[in-house]
Write a protein that holds these residues in place. Structure first.
Motif, PDB file in Angstrom:
ATOM      1  N   PHE A 198       0.822  -1.205   0.000  1.00  0.00           N
ATOM      2  CA  PHE A 198       0.000   0.000   0.000  1.00  0.00           C
ATOM      3  C   PHE A 198       0.861   1.262   0.000  1.00  0.00           C
ATOM      4  CE2 PHE A 198      -4.215  -1.732   1.992  1.00  0.00           C
ATOM      5  CZ  PHE A 198      -4.375  -2.552   0.880  1.00  0.00           C
ATOM      6  N   VAL A 199       1.960   1.240   0.746  1.00  0.00           N
ATOM      7  CA  VAL A 199       2.852   2.411   0.778  1.00  0.00           C
ATOM      8  C   VAL A 199       3.358   2.725  -0.624  1.00  0.00           C
ATOM      9  CG1 VAL A 199       5.106   3.262   1.546  1.00  0.00           C
ATOM     10  CG2 VAL A 199       3.549   2.199   3.185  1.00  0.00           C
ATOM     11  N   MET A 200       3.835   1.715  -1.338  1.00  0.00           N
ATOM     12  CA  MET A 200       4.379   1.950  -2.671  1.00  0.00           C
ATOM     13  C   MET A 200       3.302   2.412  -3.645  1.00  0.00           C
ATOM     14  SD  MET A 200       7.534   1.621  -2.332  1.00  0.00           S
ATOM     15  CE  MET A 200       7.936   1.803  -4.072  1.00  0.00           C
ATOM     16  N   GLN A 201       2.102   1.826  -3.531  1.00  0.00           N
ATOM     17  CA  GLN A 201       1.020   2.249  -4.419  1.00  0.00           C
ATOM     18  C   GLN A 201       0.654   3.711  -4.165  1.00  0.00           C
ATOM     19  OE1 GLN A 201      -1.771  -0.888  -3.414  1.00  0.00           O
ATOM     20  NE2 GLN A 201      -1.438  -1.913  -5.381  1.00  0.00           N
ATOM     21  N   LEU A 202       0.542   4.085  -2.919  1.00  0.00           N
ATOM     22  CA  LEU A 202       0.184   5.465  -2.597  1.00  0.00           C
ATOM     23  C   LEU A 202       1.289   6.433  -3.012  1.00  0.00           C
ATOM     24  CD1 LEU A 202      -1.470   4.853   0.894  1.00  0.00           C
ATOM     25  CD2 LEU A 202      -2.630   5.723  -1.158  1.00  0.00           C
ATOM     26  N   MET A 203       2.549   6.041  -2.846  1.00  0.00           N
ATOM     27  CA  MET A 203       3.655   6.897  -3.282  1.00  0.00           C
ATOM     28  C   MET A 203       3.600   7.144  -4.788  1.00  0.00           C
ATOM     29  SD  MET A 203       6.777   5.444  -0.885  1.00  0.00           S
ATOM     30  CE  MET A 203       8.068   6.128  -1.927  1.00  0.00           C
ATOM     31  N   GLN A 204       3.057   6.160  -5.521  1.00  0.00           N
ATOM     32  CA  GLN A 204       2.928   6.289  -6.978  1.00  0.00           C
ATOM     33  C   GLN A 204       1.555   6.823  -7.393  1.00  0.00           C
ATOM     34  OE1 GLN A 204       3.863   2.267  -8.103  1.00  0.00           O
ATOM     35  NE2 GLN A 204       5.993   2.440  -7.437  1.00  0.00           N
ATOM     36  N   LEU A 205       0.788   7.272  -6.386  1.00  0.00           N
ATOM     37  CA  LEU A 205      -0.559   7.834  -6.587  1.00  0.00           C
ATOM     38  C   LEU A 205      -1.513   6.816  -7.207  1.00  0.00           C
ATOM     39  CD1 LEU A 205       0.380  11.434  -7.830  1.00  0.00           C
ATOM     40  CD2 LEU A 205      -0.023  10.632  -5.484  1.00  0.00           C
ATOM     41  N   GLU A 206      -1.288   5.536  -6.878  1.00  0.00           N
ATOM     42  CA  GLU A 206      -2.177   4.469  -7.325  1.00  0.00           C
ATOM     43  C   GLU A 206      -3.134   4.090  -6.187  1.00  0.00           C
ATOM     44  OE1 GLU A 206       0.308   1.245  -8.466  1.00  0.00           O
ATOM     45  OE2 GLU A 206       1.280   2.352 -10.094  1.00  0.00           O
ATOM     46  N   SER A 207      -4.323   3.640  -6.554  1.00  0.00           N
ATOM     47  CA  SER A 207      -5.324   3.278  -5.552  1.00  0.00           C
ATOM     48  C   SER A 207      -5.054   1.882  -4.993  1.00  0.00           C
ATOM     49  CB  SER A 207      -6.725   3.298  -6.161  1.00  0.00           C
ATOM     50  OG  SER A 207      -7.097   4.607  -6.519  1.00  0.00           O
ATOM     51  N   PRO A 208      -4.828   1.761  -3.683  1.00  0.00           N
ATOM     52  CA  PRO A 208      -4.679   0.429  -3.091  1.00  0.00           C
ATOM     53  C   PRO A 208      -6.015  -0.290  -3.056  1.00  0.00           C
ATOM     54  CG  PRO A 208      -4.589   2.115  -1.395  1.00  0.00           C
ATOM     55  CD  PRO A 208      -4.665   2.836  -2.698  1.00  0.00           C
ATOM     56  N   VAL A 280      -9.918   1.449  -3.236  1.00  0.00           N
ATOM     57  CA  VAL A 280     -10.776   0.487  -3.921  1.00  0.00           C
ATOM     58  C   VAL A 280     -10.963  -0.741  -3.027  1.00  0.00           C
ATOM     59  CG1 VAL A 280     -11.005  -0.992  -5.951  1.00  0.00           C
ATOM     60  CG2 VAL A 280      -9.946   1.275  -6.172  1.00  0.00           C
ATOM     61  N   HIS A 281     -12.162  -1.299  -3.038  1.00  0.00           N
ATOM     62  CA  HIS A 281     -12.446  -2.504  -2.255  1.00  0.00           C
ATOM     63  C   HIS A 281     -12.687  -3.693  -3.186  1.00  0.00           C
ATOM     64  CE1 HIS A 281     -12.844  -0.681   1.792  1.00  0.00           C
ATOM     65  NE2 HIS A 281     -13.154   0.401   1.090  1.00  0.00           N
ATOM     66  N   GLY A 282     -12.078  -4.837  -2.848  1.00  0.00           N
ATOM     67  CA  GLY A 282     -12.250  -6.055  -3.635  1.00  0.00           C
ATOM     68  C   GLY A 282     -12.874  -7.154  -2.790  1.00  0.00           C
ATOM     69  N   LYS A 283     -12.693  -8.389  -3.230  1.00  0.00           N
ATOM     70  CA  LYS A 283     -13.258  -9.538  -2.519  1.00  0.00           C
ATOM     71  C   LYS A 283     -12.398  -9.897  -1.310  1.00  0.00           C
ATOM     72  CE  LYS A 283     -15.333 -11.736  -6.617  1.00  0.00           C
ATOM     73  NZ  LYS A 283     -15.337 -12.972  -7.452  1.00  0.00           N
ATOM     74  N   ASN A 284     -13.037 -10.525  -0.328  1.00  0.00           N
ATOM     75  CA  ASN A 284     -12.272 -11.091   0.781  1.00  0.00           C
ATOM     76  C   ASN A 284     -11.329 -12.166   0.251  1.00  0.00           C
ATOM     77  OD1 ASN A 284     -13.188  -9.634   3.040  1.00  0.00           O
ATOM     78  ND2 ASN A 284     -15.051 -10.863   3.158  1.00  0.00           N
ATOM     79  N   ARG A 285     -10.183 -12.329   0.899  1.00  0.00           N
ATOM     80  CA  ARG A 285      -9.173 -13.284   0.453  1.00  0.00           C
ATOM     81  C   ARG A 285      -9.355 -14.621   1.151  1.00  0.00           C
ATOM     82  NH1 ARG A 285      -2.948 -11.555   1.160  1.00  0.00           N
ATOM     83  NH2 ARG A 285      -3.451 -12.201   3.289  1.00  0.00           N
ATOM     84  N   VAL A 286      -9.267 -15.713   0.392  1.00  0.00           N
ATOM     85  CA  VAL A 286      -9.420 -17.053   0.956  1.00  0.00           C
ATOM     86  C   VAL A 286      -8.327 -17.297   2.000  1.00  0.00           C
ATOM     87  CG1 VAL A 286      -9.370 -19.523   0.449  1.00  0.00           C
ATOM     88  CG2 VAL A 286     -10.439 -17.937  -1.165  1.00  0.00           C
ATOM     89  N   GLY A 287      -8.720 -17.844   3.145  1.00  0.00           N
ATOM     90  CA  GLY A 287      -7.756 -18.201   4.176  1.00  0.00           C
ATOM     91  C   GLY A 287      -7.467 -17.105   5.184  1.00  0.00           C
ATOM     92  N   ASP A 288      -8.042 -15.915   4.977  1.00  0.00           N
ATOM     93  CA  ASP A 288      -7.793 -14.800   5.889  1.00  0.00           C
ATOM     94  C   ASP A 288      -8.588 -14.950   7.181  1.00  0.00           C
ATOM     95  OD1 ASP A 288      -5.885 -13.351   4.624  1.00  0.00           O
ATOM     96  OD2 ASP A 288      -7.202 -11.728   3.951  1.00  0.00           O
ATOM     97  N   ILE A 289      -7.945 -14.608   8.278  1.00  0.00           N
ATOM     98  CA  ILE A 289      -8.614 -14.551   9.567  1.00  0.00           C
ATOM     99  C   ILE A 289      -9.280 -13.177   9.684  1.00  0.00           C
ATOM    100  CG2 ILE A 289      -8.231 -14.576  12.061  1.00  0.00           C
ATOM    101  CD1 ILE A 289      -5.697 -16.258  11.477  1.00  0.00           C
ATOM    102  N   PRO A 290     -10.562 -13.115  10.095  1.00  0.00           N
ATOM    103  CA  PRO A 290     -11.219 -11.802  10.159  1.00  0.00           C
ATOM    104  C   PRO A 290     -10.544 -10.822  11.122  1.00  0.00           C
ATOM    105  CG  PRO A 290     -12.847 -13.544  10.179  1.00  0.00           C
ATOM    106  CD  PRO A 290     -11.516 -14.213  10.324  1.00  0.00           C
ATOM    107  N   HIS A 291     -10.245 -11.278  12.326  1.00  0.00           N
ATOM    108  CA  HIS A 291      -9.705 -10.353  13.326  1.00  0.00           C
ATOM    109  C   HIS A 291      -8.544 -10.994  14.074  1.00  0.00           C
ATOM    110  CE1 HIS A 291     -13.052  -7.671  12.629  1.00  0.00           C
ATOM    111  NE2 HIS A 291     -13.870  -8.697  12.785  1.00  0.00           N
ATOM    112  N   SER A 292      -7.584 -10.178  14.405  1.00  0.00           N
ATOM    113  CA  SER A 292      -6.394 -10.668  15.087  1.00  0.00           C
ATOM    114  C   SER A 292      -5.952  -9.654  16.133  1.00  0.00           C
ATOM    115  CB  SER A 292      -5.275 -10.906  14.061  1.00  0.00           C
ATOM    116  OG  SER A 292      -4.180 -11.536  14.662  1.00  0.00           O
TER     117      SER A 292
END
Length: 326
Positions: A198-208, A280-292
């Motif tokens: 996300f840092v690199m995308q924002l530095m390049q003015l791209e939407s994470p 931008v918002h996409g789909k949830n990622r398979v295998g991700d834990i909701p909260h940690s």
């Protein structure tokens, strides 16, 4: 009086993000450091600042080869085992490679360390071991079912370490890392961690792109807190502190939406245009834990752990490093 010889630490995966930070820190503390890496995910440039240090030695090798492990542990006092194939998505794509490195390679390192009679084996465990457990905060003794091949491999590491402690007397300590970030973390590639990406995308003015609605939360942990935990685990003289596992975290959590908000705020101090970059918002990622969220009470009690960096403080440091080095 003859000076006591310097202690020697083997850091596997020492050219990686966490490993290279550990190498740099322990060299600054006057240890001898051996780095074992095959550069599958680590980088030679991560070693540039200390490759010429007389107390540093690089061994190019693979933990899947027992002979490489045996060579690396020769004359070593402590092992800080960081080498692994990280990433939940990568393990879903290629579970065999993940298992070969994270389980077979781990077992090779345990055997080599046992035979070389190293004083202590400290290894990178993972918060992914908590799996589908919905309890918050996460307590070391309460885990759920793993949600990915990667999580299985990291749990198996803990089981093997426990057996080697009880059967062979090898002192082991596992550190369950919670979303570690900081300087030298790779922002490129298909499996880049969320913060550097996300840092690199924002530095390049791209939407994470945030997976899901952004309300999943994480205990984001700055690299210097992780370095502190590795040092405490390595040097602790408390008999009750060894042959167990610890959460390695800050003990707080932030949502992905909050994370991006902080990133935009702190990066905008370098380039005001970043404040206006859309998310931008996409789909949830398979295998991700909701909260940690980690309980760090055990580490505080047994290791005197005292994390210095909150997520926001760590982000400011990390962003400054990325801005100057990328």
């Amino acid at each position: 009086m003859k000076a006591e010889p310097l202690k020697t630490i083997l850091i596997t995966g020492g050219a990686g993000f966490i490993g290279s930070n550990l190498c740099e820190y322990f060299l600054s503390k006057e240890y001898k450091v051996v780095c074992l890496d095959n550069f599958a995910t680590g980088y030679r440039h991560n070693l540039d600042d200390f490759i010429s240090n007389n107390n540093f030695r690089l061994i190019v090798g693979d933990i899947r080869n027992l002979s490489d492990c045996q060579k690396a542990v020769s004359g070593v006092d402590y092992v800080l085992h960081q080498a692994a194939l990280g990433s939940v998505p990568r393990s879903i794509v290629d579970p065999i490679a993940t298992n070969e490195v994270n389980v077979s390679g781990f077992l090779n390192m345990l055997v080599a360390s046992r035979d070389a009679k190293v004083k202590r084996f400290v290894y990178a465990a993972s918060s992914s071991t908590y799996g589908d457990s919905q309890d918050l905060p996460k307590l070391e003794d309460t885990i759920g079912k793993p949600l990915s091949p990667y999580a299985i491999t990291k749990y198996v590491n803990e089981l093997y370490a426990d057996i080697f402690s009880r059967t062979y007397g090898l002192e082991t300590i596992g550190l369950r890392y919670f979303n570690v970030f900081g300087r030298k973390q790779d922002p490129k590639g298909a499996y880049a961690a969320v913060i550097p990406k996300f840092v690199m995308q924002l530095m390049q003015l791209e939407s994470p792109v945030i997976n899901g609605d952004g309300n999943y939360s994480r205990d984001f942990t700055y690299i210097d807190n992780v370095i502190q935990m590795n040092e405490l685990a390595m040097i602790s003289q408390n008999p009750s502190a060894i042959n167990t596992v610890y959460n390695t975290a800050f003990g707080d959590r932030n949502t992905l939406n909050e994370l991006v908000g902080f990133l935009k705020e702190f990066l905008a101090e370098y380039d005001s245009r970043i404040a206006d970059v859309a998310i931008v918002h996409g789909k949830n990622r398979v295998g991700d834990i909701p909260h940690s969220l980690a309980s760090i009470d055990k580490a505080k009690k047994l290791l005197n752990y005292n994390p210095k960096y909150s997520m926001q403080e760590g982000l400011k440091d990390a962003i400054d490093w990325y801005w100057k080095n990328m």
